[in-house]
Design an enzyme around this catalytic site. Sequence first.
Site, PDB file in Angstrom:
ATOM      1  N   SER A  21      27.535   2.442  41.438  1.00  0.00           N
ATOM      2  CA  SER A  21      29.087   2.205  41.213  1.00  0.00           C
ATOM      3  C   SER A  21      29.762   2.893  40.349  1.00  0.00           C
ATOM      4  O   SER A  21      28.929   3.549  39.083  1.00  0.00           O
ATOM      5  CB  SER A  21      29.317   0.637  40.845  1.00  0.00           C
ATOM      6  OG  SER A  21      30.598   0.565  40.215  1.00  0.00           O
ATOM      7  N   TYR A  70      27.020  -5.889  34.929  1.00  0.00           N
ATOM      8  CA  TYR A  70      27.047  -5.185  36.017  1.00  0.00           C
ATOM      9  C   TYR A  70      26.959  -3.657  35.781  1.00  0.00           C
ATOM     10  O   TYR A  70      26.157  -3.010  36.492  1.00  0.00           O
ATOM     11  CB  TYR A  70      28.291  -5.708  36.958  1.00  0.00           C
ATOM     12  CG  TYR A  70      28.429  -4.768  38.143  1.00  0.00           C
ATOM     13  CD1 TYR A  70      27.743  -5.427  39.417  1.00  0.00           C
ATOM     14  CD2 TYR A  70      29.159  -4.013  38.525  1.00  0.00           C
ATOM     15  CE1 TYR A  70      27.769  -4.937  40.630  1.00  0.00           C
ATOM     16  CE2 TYR A  70      29.404  -3.252  39.591  1.00  0.00           C
ATOM     17  CZ  TYR A  70      28.620  -3.706  40.787  1.00  0.00           C
ATOM     18  OH  TYR A  70      28.682  -3.148  42.098  1.00  0.00           O
ATOM     19  N   LYS A 109      24.165  -0.822  37.065  1.00  0.00           N
ATOM     20  CA  LYS A 109      24.593   0.332  38.071  1.00  0.00           C
ATOM     21  C   LYS A 109      24.259   1.551  37.205  1.00  0.00           C
ATOM     22  O   LYS A 109      23.813   2.941  38.123  1.00  0.00           O
ATOM     23  CB  LYS A 109      26.039   0.173  38.407  1.00  0.00           C
ATOM     24  CG  LYS A 109      26.226  -0.924  39.232  1.00  0.00           C
ATOM     25  CD  LYS A 109      25.382  -1.009  40.707  1.00  0.00           C
ATOM     26  CE  LYS A 109      25.816  -1.919  41.420  1.00  0.00           C
ATOM     27  NZ  LYS A 109      24.831  -1.643  42.651  1.00  0.00           N
TER      28      LYS A 109
END
Length: 255
Positions: A148, A161, A165
Amino acid sequence: MSALFSLSGKVAVITGSSRGIGKAIAERMAEAGARVVISSRKAEACAAVAAAINSTRGTQAAISIPANISRKEELQHLVQETNQQLGRIDILVCNAASNPYYGPLANIEDDQFRKILENNVIANHWLINFTVPQMIERKDGAIIIVSSIGGLRGSPVIGAYNVSKAADFQLARNLAVEYGRHNVRVNCIAPGLIKTDFARALWENPETLKRATSGTPLGRIGEPDEIAGAAVFLASQAASFVTGQAIVVDGGVTI
């Protein structure tokens, strides 16, 4: 030119492929000639996607093998069952991920942080380790990790998160170094905001969507198919000299 992007004769396993980006990748890889394995937690959803692909292609282009990425034994079964049914794995797409926490890092619970790291990084490590020996033996393979643009930026609400990533970028780089001499390529795709259920909170509200796209050169969010195209490229002969890279597909947000 079509041969350059052909996946004819290849077998591709795609996690998180019952919907969203993973589903689009499976559909486009099947269109490019690959036999695809649809995998996510829910058996019925996997079977429905496989059936739809087979109906469209008119052949047995897809099978479904459910697996929960948080369970190591289920990932091992995914690889073993694919080998049993289709004989090999040429392409692995680690797409499934989770994000159970929305807020500042200062408030995240240890269990939430662990779950993010385990599902988004360690599970990829497990699945790649189960898959890569046969690729090394054949001296041919393509591994794609869907990361991402969050791994390139900070965030006040999805920091954990984003940490996971960012780790995926380094996982791809390191494995590219380790497996390059065996002609096994490992790359990442870094999507921006894509219209999926996973990102629904960021695009469903018109005001949130307006903020999210205000600094985007293309002035919109992406569609799952726009990530699928990058995946087909990375899996194909067209990308035979590409490894350890992160292809950003974000409409220009990170320019």
